[in-house]
Design an enzyme around this catalytic site. Structure first.
Site, PDB file in Angstrom:
ATOM      1  N   LYS A  27       0.834  -1.198   0.000  1.00 27.10           N
ATOM      2  CA  LYS A  27       0.000   0.000   0.000  1.00 27.10           C
ATOM      3  C   LYS A  27       0.870   1.251   0.000  1.00 27.10           C
ATOM      4  O   LYS A  27       0.666   2.169  -0.805  1.00 27.10           O
ATOM      5  CB  LYS A  27      -0.905  -0.025   1.233  1.00 27.10           C
ATOM      6  CG  LYS A  27      -2.073   0.921   1.170  1.00 27.10           C
ATOM      7  CD  LYS A  27      -2.933   0.816   2.430  1.00 27.10           C
ATOM      8  CE  LYS A  27      -3.725  -0.479   2.466  1.00 27.10           C
ATOM      9  NZ  LYS A  27      -4.362  -0.722   3.772  1.00 27.10           N
ATOM     10  N   ARG A  98      -3.291   3.238   8.594  1.00 25.40           N
ATOM     11  CA  ARG A  98      -3.616   2.059   7.802  1.00 25.40           C
ATOM     12  C   ARG A  98      -2.491   1.038   7.809  1.00 25.40           C
ATOM     13  O   ARG A  98      -1.323   1.392   7.730  1.00 25.40           O
ATOM     14  CB  ARG A  98      -3.894   2.459   6.339  1.00 25.40           C
ATOM     15  CG  ARG A  98      -4.609   3.772   6.179  1.00 25.40           C
ATOM     16  CD  ARG A  98      -4.649   4.238   4.731  1.00 25.40           C
ATOM     17  NE  ARG A  98      -5.361   3.328   3.839  1.00 25.40           N
ATOM     18  CZ  ARG A  98      -5.397   3.491   2.529  1.00 25.40           C
ATOM     19  NH1 ARG A  98      -4.731   4.493   1.939  1.00 25.40           N
ATOM     20  NH2 ARG A  98      -6.074   2.650   1.779  1.00 25.40           N
ATOM     21  N   GLY A 107      -8.169  -6.653   4.117  1.00 25.20           N
ATOM     22  CA  GLY A 107      -9.058  -6.729   5.269  1.00 25.20           C
ATOM     23  C   GLY A 107      -8.549  -7.539   6.452  1.00 25.20           C
ATOM     24  O   GLY A 107      -9.236  -7.695   7.437  1.00 25.20           O
ATOM     25  N   MET A 109      -5.866  -6.938   8.365  1.00 30.12           N
ATOM     26  CA  MET A 109      -5.346  -6.137   9.474  1.00 30.12           C
ATOM     27  C   MET A 109      -6.214  -4.895   9.628  1.00 30.12           C
ATOM     28  O   MET A 109      -7.203  -4.735   8.948  1.00 30.12           O
ATOM     29  CB  MET A 109      -3.897  -5.800   9.207  1.00 30.12           C
ATOM     30  CG  MET A 109      -3.007  -7.022   9.316  1.00 30.12           C
ATOM     31  SD  MET A 109      -1.331  -6.668   8.887  1.00 30.12           S
ATOM     32  CE  MET A 109      -1.483  -6.298   7.179  1.00 30.12           C
ATOM     33  N   ARG A 371      -3.628  -1.651  -6.238  1.00 31.84           N
ATOM     34  CA  ARG A 371      -2.833  -2.865  -6.103  1.00 31.84           C
ATOM     35  C   ARG A 371      -3.224  -3.822  -7.206  1.00 31.84           C
ATOM     36  O   ARG A 371      -4.295  -3.684  -7.791  1.00 31.84           O
ATOM     37  CB  ARG A 371      -3.060  -3.515  -4.734  1.00 31.84           C
ATOM     38  CG  ARG A 371      -4.483  -3.972  -4.544  1.00 31.84           C
ATOM     39  CD  ARG A 371      -4.707  -4.589  -3.175  1.00 31.84           C
ATOM     40  NE  ARG A 371      -6.127  -4.752  -2.951  1.00 31.84           N
ATOM     41  CZ  ARG A 371      -6.729  -4.635  -1.774  1.00 31.84           C
ATOM     42  NH1 ARG A 371      -6.042  -4.353  -0.695  1.00 31.84           N
ATOM     43  NH2 ARG A 371      -8.014  -4.813  -1.668  1.00 31.84           N
ATOM     44  N   HIS A 485     -16.619  -8.082   1.209  1.00 30.33           N
ATOM     45  CA  HIS A 485     -15.570  -8.940   1.765  1.00 30.33           C
ATOM     46  C   HIS A 485     -15.693 -10.367   1.242  1.00 30.33           C
ATOM     47  O   HIS A 485     -14.732 -10.965   0.770  1.00 30.33           O
ATOM     48  CB  HIS A 485     -15.663  -8.923   3.295  1.00 30.33           C
ATOM     49  CG  HIS A 485     -14.680  -9.834   3.945  1.00 30.33           C
ATOM     50  ND1 HIS A 485     -14.988 -11.118   4.306  1.00 30.33           N
ATOM     51  CD2 HIS A 485     -13.375  -9.655   4.238  1.00 30.33           C
ATOM     52  CE1 HIS A 485     -13.919 -11.688   4.824  1.00 30.33           C
ATOM     53  NE2 HIS A 485     -12.919 -10.826   4.789  1.00 30.33           N
ATOM     54  N   SER A 793      14.908 -42.259 -10.236  1.00 34.08           N
ATOM     55  CA  SER A 793      13.709 -41.478  -9.971  1.00 34.08           C
ATOM     56  C   SER A 793      13.656 -41.259  -8.471  1.00 34.08           C
ATOM     57  O   SER A 793      13.611 -42.216  -7.696  1.00 34.08           O
ATOM     58  CB  SER A 793      12.484 -42.245 -10.448  1.00 34.08           C
ATOM     59  OG  SER A 793      11.321 -41.543 -10.065  1.00 34.08           O
ATOM     60  N   CYS A 860       9.305 -38.516  -8.486  1.00 36.24           N
ATOM     61  CA  CYS A 860       7.946 -39.042  -8.612  1.00 36.24           C
ATOM     62  C   CYS A 860       7.182 -38.944  -7.306  1.00 36.24           C
ATOM     63  O   CYS A 860       6.153 -39.567  -7.150  1.00 36.24           O
ATOM     64  CB  CYS A 860       7.981 -40.473  -9.122  1.00 36.24           C
ATOM     65  SG  CYS A 860       8.836 -41.594  -8.014  1.00 36.24           S
ATOM     66  N   TYR A 880      12.862 -34.538 -15.567  1.00 36.55           N
ATOM     67  CA  TYR A 880      11.397 -34.463 -15.524  1.00 36.55           C
ATOM     68  C   TYR A 880      10.896 -34.492 -14.087  1.00 36.55           C
ATOM     69  O   TYR A 880      11.618 -34.883 -13.169  1.00 36.55           O
ATOM     70  CB  TYR A 880      10.777 -35.617 -16.314  1.00 36.55           C
ATOM     71  CG  TYR A 880      10.957 -36.974 -15.680  1.00 36.55           C
ATOM     72  CD1 TYR A 880      10.025 -37.452 -14.757  1.00 36.55           C
ATOM     73  CD2 TYR A 880      12.052 -37.776 -15.982  1.00 36.55           C
ATOM     74  CE1 TYR A 880      10.192 -38.675 -14.147  1.00 36.55           C
ATOM     75  CE2 TYR A 880      12.230 -39.009 -15.372  1.00 36.55           C
ATOM     76  CZ  TYR A 880      11.297 -39.458 -14.451  1.00 36.55           C
ATOM     77  OH  TYR A 880      11.460 -40.655 -13.840  1.00 36.55           O
TER      78      TYR A 880
HETATM   79  P1  ADP Z   1      -7.639  -2.378   3.798  1.00 39.51           P
HETATM   80  O1  ADP Z   1      -6.199  -2.719   3.683  1.00 39.51           O
HETATM   81  O2  ADP Z   1      -8.379  -3.298   4.692  1.00 39.51           O
HETATM   82  O3  ADP Z   1      -8.280  -2.160   2.472  1.00 39.51           O
HETATM   83  P2  ADP Z   1      -7.369   0.460   4.055  1.00 39.51           P
HETATM   84  O4  ADP Z   1      -6.218   0.946   4.825  1.00 39.51           O
HETATM   85  O5  ADP Z   1      -7.215   0.465   2.596  1.00 39.51           O
HETATM   86  O6  ADP Z   1      -7.733  -0.991   4.578  1.00 39.51           O
HETATM   87  O7  ADP Z   1      -8.566   1.378   4.480  1.00 39.51           O
HETATM   88  C1  ADP Z   1      -9.883   1.007   4.713  1.00 39.51           C
HETATM   89  C2  ADP Z   1     -10.827   1.976   4.025  1.00 39.51           C
HETATM   90  O8  ADP Z   1     -10.611   3.308   4.449  1.00 39.51           O
HETATM   91  C3  ADP Z   1     -10.666   1.995   2.529  1.00 39.51           C
HETATM   92  O9  ADP Z   1     -11.933   2.067   1.960  1.00 39.51           O
HETATM   93  C4  ADP Z   1      -9.902   3.246   2.265  1.00 39.51           C
HETATM   94  O10 ADP Z   1     -10.146   3.773   1.005  1.00 39.51           O
HETATM   95  C5  ADP Z   1     -10.400   4.163   3.359  1.00 39.51           C
HETATM   96  N1  ADP Z   1      -9.389   5.153   3.701  1.00 39.51           N
HETATM   97  C6  ADP Z   1      -8.164   4.913   4.165  1.00 39.51           C
HETATM   98  N2  ADP Z   1      -7.472   6.048   4.342  1.00 39.51           N
HETATM   99  C7  ADP Z   1      -8.287   7.056   3.996  1.00 39.51           C
HETATM  100  C8  ADP Z   1      -8.143   8.473   3.932  1.00 39.51           C
HETATM  101  N3  ADP Z   1      -7.009   9.055   4.268  1.00 39.51           N
HETATM  102  N4  ADP Z   1      -9.194   9.162   3.510  1.00 39.51           N
HETATM  103  C9  ADP Z   1     -10.344   8.577   3.157  1.00 39.51           C
HETATM  104  N5  ADP Z   1     -10.545   7.251   3.179  1.00 39.51           N
HETATM  105  C10 ADP Z   1      -9.531   6.494   3.589  1.00 39.51           C
HETATM  106 MG    MG Z   2      -7.732  -0.984   1.199  1.00 42.98          MG
END
Ligand code: ADP
Ligand code: MG
Ligand code: MG
Length: 901
Positions: A27, A98, A107, A109, A371, A485, A793, A860, A880
């Site tokens: 990220k 984040r 999702g 963490m 990503r 999710h 083998s 094998c 192989y």
């Molecule tokens: P995950 O890794 O579980 O997707 P994120 O860190 O991407 O968690 O964030 C969860 C949600 O919060 C996402 O929808 C993201 O776009 C939103 N978000 C994160 N940071 C900001 C920010 N600075 N402003 C607005 N929305 C945010």
């Molecule tokens: Mg995210």
């Protein structure tokens, strides 16, 4: 200056880059990169993954000390770019905190939004924006997330709702409101007060008011979330090492919840389920962060086309759709255009399908994440081949894009079209992840193993449900869209999923679901069609999938680059043919003992074993000969033109004899001997350690007549086929050799027998005689053995058992503990232990080829179809790998990838 722990980004500049994922997490690295390529991203900074490791060693206090200066400077950097101040009452900076690991773990963490608010700041924010409702909505969200993630206010049991959601639902009920957006400012204020009270009551602590205290609490919580149960489970499932750690991203908030010119959403540059090249995604007006994926409100489609498709599946009229669920393309056409251009730019830049998060704040677009998108196996193949055809990537890149083990999904059965036509459709939802699934209904993730085949039915899933989702055959949710999710995780797992089936009402306490007035209990059978979104009553028949098209193209490309060839482990003509259809070039292991069990044969086998004289044994073997010959004819024919390695009898003989009184008696009568004789012989065959006992070539050494009979059957079968113009290529393999002499003696019996048959028939064929290297000593003296053998083998199953000293059949008692405690990283019976067992493979190959450079070498064991093990075999110079039929395509791709890398 010490080491750099914090990297800033913002306003078109960044200290990081896309290729710094190890340090900044996926990220963080991509937030930096998006800045560099001119995509609008709110400013922020990333605390490196190395700090996570420091945190685990040193703890909260020490790490805060280490970070303090750099973090304060980085906050000042954001303040400078946004013209706001962290903790300021009049002009506050709010941030998100984040998580973000090297490999994306969607999702798994934690993330906290709107950090920096307290009772005073919220008033300032309201004044500054002139939007009191927005300010309080943000505040209540912040307390909710912080309370959950940092202060640990969670549901008490699985039947319970989230404590915050419970408060919200109660207020909605009291007010007769349905949506969060209907709350008044006073309602929101009331919620904040109740939330704080709940926090105080359960944790005994006041909600922190200092913005820095909040920040440090959140940073630690993100580091802690690296070790939460679901993240640990996800890592195990996806082979992500525990040592990697997560980075922490702190970023200025942008707000999708500022009213009707604001929105938030998730989008994919191509269809993650099918791979189709169409931009798609979901959004919500006046919403924030996870609202779209959490399934709290029904998300709307981004494109008009997508919106129409969606409405059709949900049986929503065009009129209702335009009124209640219009697309972004319709509601905000200019912003839609801008978003469309950004997604194009991102896909071109990364040259892969992107999964992105965006927020629109009062008419301005911001990107929050990009990503490489998770996708199904089918989408993976289609996207790679489409991009290759469009010359976005070359052949080699296309091959490397594919995750070999995910090809497995393409080999799974699909619903039989006739059966589907007559199946009763109970309801439809969204085709979130394709595939066919049939199972018994369960309502809780931790009960997904309650029946052998289950369908997990939930209102919506959450990251805690990961393990259960993995266990279940399919997932059905009542709420949530294509980016929910459940949908995203299911696609990542290649698991069939139907989401947002609004026709389903769930009662977790009663353990029932109601569809169109009918009540279904836990344990009832249903079927899901993840490609159409249909939910059927009962079990629906399945059939084999189609292997042509892009899949065929991938295999062609793979064969172009692979150096090693792929054979299969097959004991029957049927398996041989399946494997051949999957592209197997020969059989690397044909086990003959399986042929001993069927029908009449087992009687002859038992007679042979129980005979007390060589004469008696020979007589019984003569009965077996025609059966064996016939078996070999079938297999050689199915593999015409390719080598077939036949292993001589291997298992301990007591596996074949009867252990029950009644069967012993019947056998005694048939053989005309007293039952005592049978009983004594059976007792005689008992061994303390059968796997290390009288088996493998030890059988052929003590009873050469067995080797003679099997050789005769093999050679006669090949000659019979030759007469019919069929090209049979037998390779006879002596199992469990540990000394050169063992092999030599057996090879002599084989050659003598073959020559005798040639003489009798007045005809000849070519054949090879080689050995299995599965005893560590054989690898060590491989040079001696190679002087006598045509091929090696590596039987890596036994080699692993004997190198580790683990009995594979008994390892279930301790292996899970070993994996849990990190004594072993992977199950060595699934993933070849390159460091230990691999050394023996390497050494055996080197010593063998040292005396016979042309020596053919393969493996094998089960490992022959496991991608990392295949790569190892390539590096070690093997000719192989051989694996079970359904893993052949995976091995072919893995072999090609190993060559290309
Ligand atoms: P995950 O890794 O579980 O997707 P994120 O860190 O991407 O968690 O964030 C969860 C949600 O919060 C996402 O929808 C993201 O776009 C939103 N978000 C994160 N940071 C900001 C920010 N600075 N402003 C607005 N929305 C945010
Ligand atoms: Mg995210
Ligand atoms: Mg073996």
């Amino acid at each position: 200056m010490g080491k750099k722990r914090v990297y800033t980004f913002g306003n078109g500049k960044a200290e990081g880059r896309a290729d710094m994922k190890e340090l900044l997490g996926g990220k963080g690295a991509n937030l930096a990169e998006m800045n560099l390529i001119g995509v609008p991203v709110p400013p922020g900074f990333t605390i490196t993954t190395e700090v996570c490791t420091e945190y685990n060693e040193l703890g909260h206090e020490k790490v805060v000390d280490l970070l303090k200066d750099e973090v304060e400077k980085a906050i000042a950097h954001i303040e400078g770019l946004t013209g706001t101040k962290f903790g300021d009452k009049n002009n506050p900076l709010l941030v998100s905190v984040r998580s973000g690991a090297r490999a994306s773990m969607p999702g798994m963490m934690d993330t906290i939004l709107n950090l920096g608010l307290n009772d005073e700041v919220v008033d300032g924010l309201a004044k500054k924006t002139g939007n009191e409702r927005f300010a309080w909505d943000s505040y209540r969200r912040f307390i909710q997330m912080y309370g959950d993630v940092v202060l640990g206010l969670k549901p008490q049991s699985k039947e319970d709702a989230d404590p915050f959601e419970e408060i919200i639902d109660k207020l909605k009920e009291d007010k007769g409101i349905e949506l969060d957006t209907d709350f008044s400012v006073e309602d929101l204020k009331g919620l904040v007060a109740q939330f704080k009270e709940a926090v105080k009551k359960q944790t005994g602590k006041d909600f922190p008011t200092s913005s820095y205290e909040q920040l440090w609490g959140a940073v630690s919580a993100v580091f802690n979330s690296w070790s939460n149960a679901r993240a640990v489970y996800y890592r195990r499932l996806n082979g992500i090492p525990d040592e990697w750690g997560t980075a922490v991203n702190v970023q200025a908030m942008v707000f999708g919840n500022m009213g009707n010119t604001s929105a938030t959403g998730v989008a994919f540059t191509r269809d993650a389920a099918t791979g189709e090249n169409i931009f798609n995604g979901e959004y919500l007006i006046n919403a924030q962060g996870e609202d779209v994926v959490a399934g709290i409100r029904t998300p709307q489609q981004i494109t008009l086309e997508g919106s129409r498709r969606w409405a059709k599946l949900q049986s929503i009229s065009e009129e209702e759709r335009t009124k209640k669920y219009p697309s972004l393309e319709e509601t905000m056409p200019a912003l839609y255009k801008e978003l469309f251009d950004v997604q194009e730019k991102l896909e071109k830049h990364y040259k892969d399908m992107q999964d992105l998060e965006f927020t629109i704040q009062e008419g301005k677009l911001w990107l929050l994440q990009t990503r490489n998108g998770k996708r199904t196996g089918a989408a993976m193949v289609k996207i790679a081949m489409d991009m290759y055809r469009d010359k976005l990537i070359d052949e080699k890149t296309a091959l490397l894009r594919l995750e070999a083990s995910k090809l497995d999904e393409l080999l799974h059965p699909v619903f039989d079209s006739l059966a589907v036509r007559s199946a009763k459709v109970l309801t439809t939802g969204l085709p979130a992840s394709p595939g066919a699934a049939t199972g018994q209904v369960v309502f809780f993730a931790d009960e997904a193993d309650k029946f052998e085949q289950t369908i997990l039915v939930r209102t919506e899933t959450s990251p805690e449900d990961l393990e259960g989702m993995h266990v279940a055959r399919g997932i059905l949710t009542a709420r949530g869209g294509m980016t929910s999710h459940a949908a995203v995780v299911a696609r990542g797992m290649g698991k069939c999923c139907v989401s947002g089936a609004g026709g389903i009402k769930l009662d977790y306490h009663a353990r029932t679901m109601t569809i169109g007035g009918r009540v279904f209990q836990e344990g009832d059978w249903i079927s899901l069609n993840g490609s159409t979104g249909e939910v059927y009553e009962g079990k629906v028949e399945t059939r084999k999938p189609d292997m042509s098209g892009d899949f065929g193209l991938v295999m062609e490309l793979a064969d172009k680059f692979a150096r090693m060839s792929v054979r299969t482990n097959a004991d029957t003509p049927k398996d041989a043919r399946i494997a051949r259809d999957f592209g197997a070039k020969g059989i690397g292991l044909c086990r003959t003992e399986h042929m001993f069990f069927e029908g009449e044969r087992i009687k002859a086998v038992r007679e042979m074993i129980l005979a007390s004289t060589t004469e008696g044994r020979k007589k019984a073997l003569t009965k077996l000969l025609p059966y064996q010959r016939e078996d070999f004819e079938g297999i050689f024919e199915a593999m015409e033109g390719y080598g077939v390695t036949v292993r001589l009898l291997d298992p301990p003989l007591h596996e074949f004899v009867p252990h029950q009184q009644a069967t012993q008696k019947a056998l005694a009568e048939e053989m005309g001997v007293p039952i005592e004789q049978i009983r004594n012989t059976v007792a005689d065959l008992e061994e303390f350690n059968p796997m290390l006992g009288h088996r493998g070539c030890r059988l052929g050494i003590t009873y050469p007549e067995i080797t003679e009979m099997q050789t005769r059957a093999i050679i006669e079968a090949a000659l019979n086929l030759k007469k019919k113009g069929i090209d049979a290529r037998p390779e006879i393999m002596v199992p469990l050799v540990g000394t050169m002499k063992e092999f030599k003696l057996q090879a002599e019996v084989i050659h003598k027998t073959a020559n005798k048959v040639f003489e009798e028939r007045g005809d000849k064929i070519d054949y090879l005689v080689g050995t299995m290297i599965e005893i560590p000593r054989a690898a060590l003296v491989a040079d001696d053995i190679a002087r006598e053998a045509d091929f090696f083998s590596f039987g890596t199953n036994d080699l692993t058992q004997m190198t580790f000293g683990y009995s594979r059949d008994d390892a279930g008692k301790f292996l899970p503990v070993y994996l849990d405690q990190g004594i072993l990283k992977e199950d060595p019976f699934q993933v070849l232990d390159q460091k230990g067992v691999g050394q023996l493979v390497e050494l055996g190959t080197k010593r063998g080829r040292g005396v016979k450079p042309e020596l053919k070498v393969g493996i094998c064991g089960e490992h022959g179809g496991e991608p990392s093990s295949v790569e190892f075999c390539h590096r070690t110079g093997l000719d192989y790998v051989s694996c079970s039929p359904y893993r052949v395509p995976i091995a072919r791709l893995a072999a090609a990838q190993a060559s290309v890398r």
